[in-house]
Design an enzyme around this catalytic site. Structure first.
Site, short mmCIF file in Angstrom:
data_model
loop_
_atom_site.label_atom_id
_atom_site.label_comp_id
_atom_site.label_asym_id
_atom_site.label_seq_id
_atom_site.Cartn_x
_atom_site.Cartn_y
_atom_site.Cartn_z
N PRO A 123 0.83 -1.21 0.00
CA PRO A 123 0.00 0.00 0.00
C PRO A 123 0.86 1.26 0.00
CG PRO A 123 -0.81 -1.54 1.63
CD PRO A 123 0.48 -2.08 1.13
N GLU A 124 0.62 2.11 -0.96
CA GLU A 124 1.24 3.42 -0.95
C GLU A 124 0.15 4.40 -0.55
OE1 GLU A 124 4.31 4.76 -2.95
OE2 GLU A 124 4.98 2.92 -3.93
N HIS A 184 -3.95 -15.18 8.30
CA HIS A 184 -3.44 -13.80 8.35
C HIS A 184 -4.51 -12.75 8.64
CE1 HIS A 184 0.10 -15.70 6.86
NE2 HIS A 184 -0.37 -15.86 5.65
#
Length: 270
Positions: A2-3, A91
């Site tokens: 993720p940016e 997860h």
DNA sequence: AAATTCTCCTGAAGGC
DNA sequence: TGCCTTCAGGAGAATT
């Protein structure tokens, strides 16, 4: 991965599902993220209402009645709004329970974080020394130019330094330098003001485009298949080693700068 | 002070 | 097919 655009898209995607809702509880299946998830949240959170969902750099703030949950997605994290009873998968480390729904944090590599603060989150240790938001008016060519004075650091490392400017990750650093025609390894103090003006504009442009793109491709935060990952369809150099430059057809090069892969056109970028 | 290196972790990719 | 190795990556911490 993720940016900033992905984090902003996440923020705007989850916000309508959370605003005004009251947290009933938290389920922590794996507390060992980058920093341990505070167990005190089990006592702190129930009964608190979500007043706002904000973003600062790549951090998300869930502003509650008394305190703030700070979330970072690391490089593999994602948030989903799902039925509280839906079966957690591998997860799926944390659920914040809101009645019939939950906000679920999924993070295979566990580089993410979920923290808690009762004071102003902007005063938090991780937040207070961060540089300006790239899309704010505080960030421009003049700012970068003055910052670069006497600094020999490669320009790509400078724009990826969160004390200089936040939210410019490895992908968009390569993309914005390509668009500005600046070689990623160029020393910061050897770039003219005029070129910094262009670079700042390109950083803003690349991030803004990706946010708009994200708004159209990633609008579903209620299903597992809602995520398209990062917005690879817009990338002009990142991941395109040996492929022809979209401007001049010279092969795109890959070079490691500051421990990170950098992609650039040696013919277009100087 | 500034710059570089290390570190956490898992999944994907490549080699044999 | 399967096992082993290598690598990527955000960003704070540690080191030079």
């Amino acid at each position: 991965m993720p940016e900033l655009p992905e984090v902003e898209t996440t923020r705007s995607g989850i916000e309508p599902h959370l605003l005004g809702k009251t947290i009933q509880g938290i389920v922590i299946r794996q507390p060992r993220l980058r920093w341990p998830i505070p167990q005190s949240l089990k006592q702190c959170l129930p009964g608190q209402q979500v007043l706002a969902v904000e973003r600062r750099a790549k951090y998300l703030f869930l502003r509650l009645t008394q305190g703030t949950v700070i979330i970072h997605l690391g490089m593999s994290g994602s948030l989903r709004v799902l039925p509280a009873k839906s079966q957690p998968g591998k997860h799926d480390h944390v659920d914040l329970i809101f009645g019939k729904q939950c906000l679920r944090l999924h993070d295979p590599r566990r580089f993410g974080a979920l923290l808690w603060t009762v004071v102003d989150p902007n005063k938090h240790k991780l937040i207070q020394h961060l540089g300006p938001e790239p899309l704010s008016s505080k960030f421009d060519g003049h700012y970068l130019y003055h910052l670069s004075c006497n600094r020999r650091i490669a320009i790509k490392n400078l724009i990826m330094d969160s004390k200089a400017v936040v939210g410019v990750g490895n992908i968009y650093a390569s993309e914005s330098l390509f668009r500005a025609g600046i070689h990623p390894a160029r020393q910061s103090n050897r770039i003219a003001l005029k070129r910094y003006m262009l670079l700042a504009d390109k950083i803003k442009q690349v991030l803004q485009e990706a946010i708009i793109q994200g708004g159209t491709t990633l609008k579903d935060f209620q299903h597992e298949d809602g995520s398209a990952g990062y917005f690879a369809q817009k990338l002009q150099v990142y991941g395109r080693e040996n492929a022809p430059c979209l401007h001049c057809e010279h092969p795109i090069m890959r070079r490691v700068i500051g421990q990170r892969s950098s992609f650039y056109c040696p013919n277009c970028q100087h």
